[in-house]
Every structure is written in structure tokens, then in C-alpha cells.
Design an enzyme around this catalytic site. Structure first.
Site, PDB file in Angstrom:
ATOM      1  N   ASP A  86       0.830  -1.209   0.000  1.00 61.00           N
ATOM      2  CA  ASP A  86       0.000   0.000   0.000  1.00 61.00           C
ATOM      3  C   ASP A  86       0.865   1.259   0.000  1.00 61.00           C
ATOM      4  OD1 ASP A  86       0.781  -0.623   2.715  1.00 61.00           O
ATOM      5  OD2 ASP A  86      -0.652   0.870   3.416  1.00 61.00           O
ATOM      6  N   GLU A 181       0.185  -1.213   5.604  1.00 58.69           N
ATOM      7  CA  GLU A 181       1.276  -0.803   6.509  1.00 58.69           C
ATOM      8  C   GLU A 181       1.105   0.654   6.898  1.00 58.69           C
ATOM      9  OE1 GLU A 181       5.135   0.935   7.754  1.00 58.69           O
ATOM     10  OE2 GLU A 181       3.879   1.524   6.097  1.00 58.69           O
TER      11      GLU A 181
HETATM   12 ZN   LIG Z   1       6.801   2.238   4.008  1.00 56.00          ZN
END
Ligand SMILES: [Zn+2]
Length: 420
Positions: A86, A181
């Protein structure tokens, strides 16, 4: 030198950054956005094409893969490499148009899609080390997504290189690509046991050579100010406006303890979001320090200021809620010195001058480390994450990839040399 990969790290990178994988703070599920599946599924398919047999994508958009050891005696630790698919919710990841500034000659870089966006030498002294390199930027209207598609591209090219260079000895290698993340929640859905690594690295760091084995210890303070709302026309002696207490509290946070006034190893308190309302106001404050004692002191400070404020505004009730977010991974990593020693040596062999730097943030590795998978973070060559001025370079991507190759080899060698 290694036999070259079937596709260069740069070409891979340019393909991946064009795929929009932005995560969102508003999502309820993991992954927070459906579009992360596009890259996760593509990576799984490409791993299979590279001959990796054991590939799967979990219901939470996590890609797991395993490459068997090619050593006759299999007693080399199982090493994992992780990167996240992401990109930051802070800036759009749709329509990324990477721009290559070939053979950089020095000076500021004006981004073609928005000339007000300039990567200046003054603010990016590292540019001096990139003379002659091919710098990769955005067109100035989006982020680049080098965070962390540089890590993804380096790991994929590493897998490609392992296959093309079968004479390089390595133990069992585990590959993990994770979702969400950037919002800090994806890693909770990562199955450490199924991953099966003994030690791991996130490939999610900054400039070439930077290795991180320290992060903040982090807590989130939510301070709620309860007042009493009533019609303002008849409010005399009745209304208790929580906004005044809320504003007072904010002005009491020390000026020299904020993100905008601190750097390096100095921690901060950071009010970053809130609601001002007569009946109930609230503010969220990030507490950050490398040292647990320092973090406790910041929590005490917030509690003391809240109590003082409550004393000053009769009728307002103030509540402080503290949530643990993550801890400094150094507490665990200090017991696994080979993780850092080998990373330093691998970088040197790749022609990079390595250095240690504490991260003023957290990583997926912080959480993994405390869940039993010791996991420092290594560089990707990227700069200016989460913004339109984000950039990386050909050398950044290539050297990162080579570092991973050397790392795998060094773990294999060091076990052979220890006679086991
Ligand atoms: Zn990163």
C-alpha cells in the site's frame, strides 16, 4: 557480479508504481481498500512465473512465498524479506506518472506536471551523491509510491536473481508482501507462524545505506473535555463550554517538544486531530520517545496538564485515555547482533556505505519483532516519503537489490564458517 535478472529492478518499479494501492484510515476491514488486491495478486502471479512454488495470498491481502535452500546441509537460518504494497493515505496514488531524470548533473529538479513542485538541493543535500545517477520522480501531482514499491521491486528482482544465479548459496528464504502498513493495522493480520522465518528484514527504509534497528516507543493519548451545551440566548450561568478548556490545554503543550521543533533522538508530543464542540471536545496526541522512561515522562506531562486545565475551568470534566501503539524494537534486536552485522556487510559488498539511524516512526518490523520475529529495516534508496517530492534512483533500486543477494549469501557463509 551476478547474472542479470530477467527484468531490471527499475523496470519492475516503474510498472508497480503505476498501480494505485492507496490505503485509507477510514477502512473497517483489512485490506482497507480493494485496490491493494491488484498488486498483491500480480505479485503472487509473478512469483509463480519466477518458479516459486509455494505462493499464496491470504484473505487479508498478504502474499506469502517460500524459496527452498540450495545448500546440502540445511542448517542456515530461515530469513524473511518483507515489503508493503500500500501507499500513504496522505496523497493520491492514482495516475502516478514516473519521470526519469537521466544522468543527473546536479541542481534543483523541477517537476514537469506542476513546476511549483521543486526538489531542491538545499532541502535534499543527498542529491549531491546522485550525480550521474538516473533519478526517478513523480510528475509533481501525486506521490511516487517508492514507499514501498521500491522494497517490493527490490525483493522481486532478488527472487529473479536467485533463480538466475543458482550457484549462489542460500538458506530457505521467505517472502512476504503486506497490506495496510501505512495505517499501521495490516501487520496485525500477518501470520508470523505461517510465514516461517526465524529472522527477517523489512525493506522499507530511506536513502542508500540506512539501516534501522530502533524505532520510537509510541503511545496515543486521547483527551476528552466534557462541558454542557445549552441555547446561547439563555446560557448565563448554565453553559459550560468545553472548547475553552480544549484550547487552553493545547497552548500548554511545550513548544520545544513538538514534531516541528525536534529531530534525531528527541521525542515529541503531537496533537494531530480533534473536535471542538461546546458539549464535548477532544484531541488526539501522539506521544513518541526512543526511551521508555522518556515516554512515561510525556504521558505524565499530558496527565498533569489535563489536571491543571480541569482545575482552571470549573464544571469541565477531562478524561485522558492512553493506548500503547508500539515499542522500540532495539529492546529485542540487541540480542540478535548478526541481523545488523550481516546487513552492514551486505551493503558494503553492494558498494554502499552503510550507517545506522533510529526511525522517527514505526515499522511493520516493530510489531513483528515483539511477536517473535526479530526484524530490522533496511534501505530502499527512497527519499521524501508520502509527498509529491518523493524520489528514488536507478542506483538506489539496483544497490538495494544487490544488498539482498549479498545478505542471503552472507547468512549461508557465516553458518558454513561456524562449522555447522
Ligand atoms: Zn513504508
Amino acid at each position: 557480479m551476478f547474472t542479470p535478472p530477467t527484468e531490471s529492478a527499475v523496470d519492475r518499479f516503474l510498472r508497480y508504481v503505476r498501480i494505485d494501492t492507496q490505503s485509507t484510515e477510514d477502512g473497517k476491514a483489512t485490506p482497507s481498500t480493494e485496490k491493494q488486491w491488484t498488486l498483491a495478486r500480480l505479485l503472487a502471479e509473478e512469483l509463480r512465473q519466477l518458479g516459486v512454488e509455494d505462493v499464496r495470498v491470504s484473505e487479508f491481502c498478504m502474499v506469502y512465498a517460500s524459496i527452498p535452500s540450495n545448500m546440502p546441509n540445511g542448517d542456515v537460518p530461515v530469513i524473511g524479506f518483507l515489503a508493503h504494497v500500500d501507499t500513504s493515505p496522505a496523497l493520491t496514488g492514482a495516475g502516478v506518472e514516473p519521470v526519469i531524470h537521466a544522468n543527473y548533473r546536479g541542481g534543483d529538479i523541477v517537476l514537469p506536471g506542476d513546476p511549483s513542485q521543486v526538489i531542491t538541493v538545499a532541502q535534499n543535500p543527498d542529491l549531491a551523491t546522485l550525480i550521474g545517477d538516473d533519478i526517478i520522480t513523480t510528475d509533481g501531482t501525486t506521490l511516487l509510491g517508492s514507499d514501498d514499491k521500491a522494497g517490493v521491486a527490490a525483493i522481486m528482482t532478488f527472487v529473479d536473481l536467485l533463480r538466475r544465479n543458482p550457484e549462489i548459496p542460500h538458506g530457505t528464504i521467505k517472502i512476504g508482501f503486506t497490506s495496510d502498513e501505512e495505517i499501521g493495522t495490516g501487520i496485525d493480520k500477518f501470520d508470523v507462524e505461517a510465514f516461517g522465518a526465524e529472522l527477517a528484514y523489512t525493506v522499507d527504509g530511506g536513502e542508500l545505506g540506512e539501516i534501522n534497528d530502533e524505532t520510537w516507543s509510541a503511545r496515543l493519548a486521547t483527551i476528552t473535555f466534557a462541558g454542557k451545551s445549552t441555547h446561547p440566548g439563555t446560557a448565563k450561568g448554565v453553559m459550560i463550554n468545553a472548547i475553552h478548556a480544549f484550547a487552553h490545554f493545547l497552548t500548554r503543550l511545550p513548544n520545544d517538544m513538538l514534531p516541528e521543533t525536534t529531530e534525531e533522538r528527541v521525542g515529541f508530543v503531537h496533537p494531530y486531530s480533534g473536535v471542538a464542540d461546546v458539549e464535548e471536545s477532544n484531541v488526539k496526541v501522539l506521544l513518541r520517545d526512543f526511551d521508555l522512561g522518556g515516554l512515561d515522562a510525556k504521558e505524565s506531562l499530558v496527565r498533569r496538564l489535563a489536571a491543571e486545565t480541569e482545575g482552571r475551568f470549573p464544571g469541565v470534566r477531562i478524561r485522558v485515555d492512553i493506548k500503547e501503539q508500539y515499542k522500540n524494537m532495539k529492546e529485542v534486536l540487541k540480542d540478535h547482533p548478526e541481523l545488523i552485522e550481516n546487513a552492514l556487510e551486505a551493503a558494503r559488498r553492494a558498494g554502499v556505505k552503510p550507517f545506522m539511524r533510529p526511525i522517527r516512526g514505526g515499522t511493520d518490523g516493530s510489531k513483528l519483532t515483539f511477536r517473535g520475529l526479530p526484524c530490522p529495516n533496511i534501505f530502499t534508496g527512497g527519499h521524501n516519503f508520502h509527498g509529491k517530492l518523493e524520489f528514488n534512483s536507478r542506483r538506489g533500486l539496483e544497490r538495494t537489490t544487490e544488498t539482498l543477494m549479498h545478505l542471503a549469501q552472507i547468512f549461508a557463509e557465516s553458518r558454513a564458517m561456524s562449522g555447522r
